[in-house]
Scaffold this active site. Structure first.
Site, PDB file in Angstrom:
ATOM      1  N   ARG A   1       0.836  -1.210   0.000  1.00 59.22           N
ATOM      2  CA  ARG A   1       0.000   0.000   0.000  1.00 59.22           C
ATOM      3  C   ARG A   1       0.864   1.250   0.000  1.00 59.22           C
ATOM      4  NH1 ARG A   1      -5.589   1.358   3.251  1.00 59.22           N
ATOM      5  NH2 ARG A   1      -5.657   3.554   2.694  1.00 59.22           N
TER       6      ARG A   1
ATOM      7  N   ASP B   1     -14.213  -3.767  -2.050  1.00 57.36           N
ATOM      8  CA  ASP B   1     -15.000  -3.034  -1.063  1.00 57.36           C
ATOM      9  C   ASP B   1     -16.461  -3.061  -1.468  1.00 57.36           C
ATOM     10  OD1 ASP B   1     -16.138  -0.225   0.098  1.00 57.36           O
ATOM     11  OD2 ASP B   1     -14.500  -0.977   1.329  1.00 57.36           O
TER      12      ASP B   1
END
Length: 323
Positions: free
Chosen positions: A18, A56
């Site tokens: 990330r 998500d």
């Protein structure tokens, strides 16, 4: 056995990737990175039995036409909100779902045959709460207020979510997903009658249509906070397995839920962090309660970012019997 949010912030390899790639949404839309993240926990913990897609639940409203951002330290934001704006004013962008299917294909190609790939989406009620308010909230008051005061408008939002979610999950299956999970993270805030209307009914319609399209693909329903409404949810939605959050007594669930229904859950994520005897007791209680029915061992909610890797290793050893 698998763990909700098993691909995520508690893993140093995730944090490293990330930092290299950027924000959360950047990772979701980078199919190479998202596939790598999906596979990370299986490389570290090969005893796990399933991968769950890294994505998500708010990808669906993003495809419906709301703008989606993730604010550091605060969570997701959707604009414009549907408190005042109308659903028909949104411009749909179905191509926003395409990178997710690419991720599924990449994971499926890399996954060992012994491991299952789980696709997922948010259930209509939970997704609608975000679309109405523009963000998460403690009691989902804005969505609940609209559901009471303007059920036609709220029903249209739920119907659109259902339509897009059906196509989204079906496409995940075609891309390689072998099981599906429906996350209803905010179902616990509804009264029984509202739960019936906005949780059970839309979920039942989705399950029915998915079963027609993909009769061999099991669907796991996870109505977090449903409590005593779990039995009705299981009977009426006809999900193939039922996920339980950590507040549900496994002994109660074993007695009250439909016989032979596969159960998923339900270790408290904080017991996992605590470790030691609390962890061992909680694992034993869950395993003993569901010893006579099909059971997918899991957490009662997502693994927390400060969970030590050693505790996860200990949990797997306890569940898999490597003692």
């Amino acid at each position: 056995m698998w763990m909700m949010r098993q691909a995520g912030r508690y893993l140093p390899e995730y944090r490293e990737l990330r930092a290299e790639k950027g924000g959360f949404l950047d990772l979701v839309y980078d199919s190479e990175a998202a596939a790598e993240i999906t596979l990370q926990p299986l490389k570290r913990f090969p005893e796990l039995d399933a991968a769950i897609l890294f994505s998500d639940i708010l990808i669906v409203p993003f495809a419906i036409g709301q703008n989606l951002t993730f604010v550091t330290g605060e969570g997701p934001r959707l604009t414009p909100t549907l408190l005042k704006d109308d659903l028909d004013e949104l411009t749909a962008y179905p191509a926003r779902l395409d990178p997710i299917y690419d991720t599924v294909r990449k994971v499926k190609a890399a996954l060992p045959p012994s491991m299952t790939l789980i696709g997922f989406a948010g259930s209509p009620w939970t997704v609608a709460t975000y679309m109405v308010a523009g963000q998460g909230s403690r009691d989902q008051a804005e969505a609940r207020r609209m559901a009471y005061s303007d059920p036609a408008k709220f029903g249209a939002i739920v119907e659109r979510i259902e339509e897009v979610t059906l196509g989204y999950l079906s496409a995940q299956v075609k891309a390689g997903a072998e099981a599906l999970q429906l996350f209803d993270s905010w179902s616990g805030s509804l009264s029984p009658a509202q739960f019936e209307r906005w949780v059970i009914a839309p979920t039942a319609r989705l399950v029915s249509e998915l079963n027609k399209r993909h009769p061999t693909v099991p669907i796991i329903g996870f109505p977090k906070g449903a409590g005593g409404k779990l039995a009705a949810y299981a009977r009426e939605t006809r999900v193939n397995a039922l996920g339980l959050d950590e507040t549900v007594d496994p002994v109660w669930a074993a007695k009250e839920l439909p016989e032979k229904l596969p159960i998923q859950g339900n270790l408290d994520p904080l017991a996992l962090i605590a470790g030691g005897e609390p962890l061992e007791e909680a694992v034993r209680r869950t395993l003993d309660a569901f010893a006579t029915r099909p059971h997918i061992f899991n957490l009662g909610h997502g693994i927390l970012k400060d969970t030590p890797i050693a505790q996860v290793e200990r949990l797997i050893a306890l569940v898999k019997g490597d003692e």
